[in-house]
Enzyme design. Sequence first.
Site, short mmCIF file in Angstrom:
data_model
loop_
_atom_site.label_atom_id
_atom_site.label_comp_id
_atom_site.label_asym_id
_atom_site.label_seq_id
_atom_site.Cartn_x
_atom_site.Cartn_y
_atom_site.Cartn_z
N ASP A 1 -0.23 5.19 0.80
CA ASP A 1 -0.53 6.17 1.85
C ASP A 1 -0.69 5.49 3.20
OD1 ASP A 1 -0.72 8.45 0.07
OD2 ASP A 1 -2.63 7.63 -0.63
N ASP B 1 -1.50 -0.64 5.93
CA ASP B 1 -1.80 -0.07 7.25
C ASP B 1 -3.27 -0.08 7.60
OD1 ASP B 1 -2.19 2.03 5.22
OD2 ASP B 1 -2.63 3.31 6.95
N ASP C 1 0.87 -1.17 0.00
CA ASP C 1 0.00 0.00 0.00
C ASP C 1 0.92 1.23 0.00
OD1 ASP C 1 -2.39 1.66 0.53
OD2 ASP C 1 -1.47 1.88 2.50
#
Length: 227
Positions: A13, A173, A11
Amino acid sequence: MNGPLRLVLFDVDGTLVDSQAGILGAMEAAFEAVDMAPPDRETVLGIVGLSLPLAIQRLGPDLSAVMHQRMEAAYREAYFTQRAELGAGHSPLYPGALEILDRLHGTPEILMGVATGKSQRGLDALIEAHGLERYFVTRQCADHHPSKPHPSMIATALSETGVAPEGAIMVGDTSFDMDMAAAAGIAGIGVSWGYHRPAALSGARRVIDGFEALPGALDEIWKESLA
């Protein structure tokens, strides 16, 4: 090559880069465009990882489609303006990220890619700003896929690289990343420094607290999966 081909999907961001300042500022501009106050910080960061249209819909569920479109346009304009002004400083890499990308890149059997809710334009600009072009052999973004947690991004990355699901791991995240990994039949590693609390990463095979722990977590999962 010492073993089967493997793939690490990241991922962006909240995982590779800390873009929260730009996201919060752009979302504030989006709500200003429809004369509304933005939600609080935690609520906004809770939708990071979704494609922008879905994120806007979740944050403004009672607004009309026309208002959603106005917000999307305002968000993009504000985000790209900030990025043009700040360059790489707009979304700095997290500590240790570059070192681990280098280390994994130097392992012949490991391929790397990204699976992100960012647009193609935004992803390409970020990769260029940080000089990351050489690392990622597959780049999946919101322009070409349904929003996370749909498994389309991962399925395409597996197809492009020829890696079997048991050889692939998603690093992210948010719960959207872990749910996407599960839907695609691959393992997920959660990171504790991003925008969802670690408790939300219940679908992860491992949760790490720093990039230095990533190689060990990858090896442990691959030993389990490829045994």
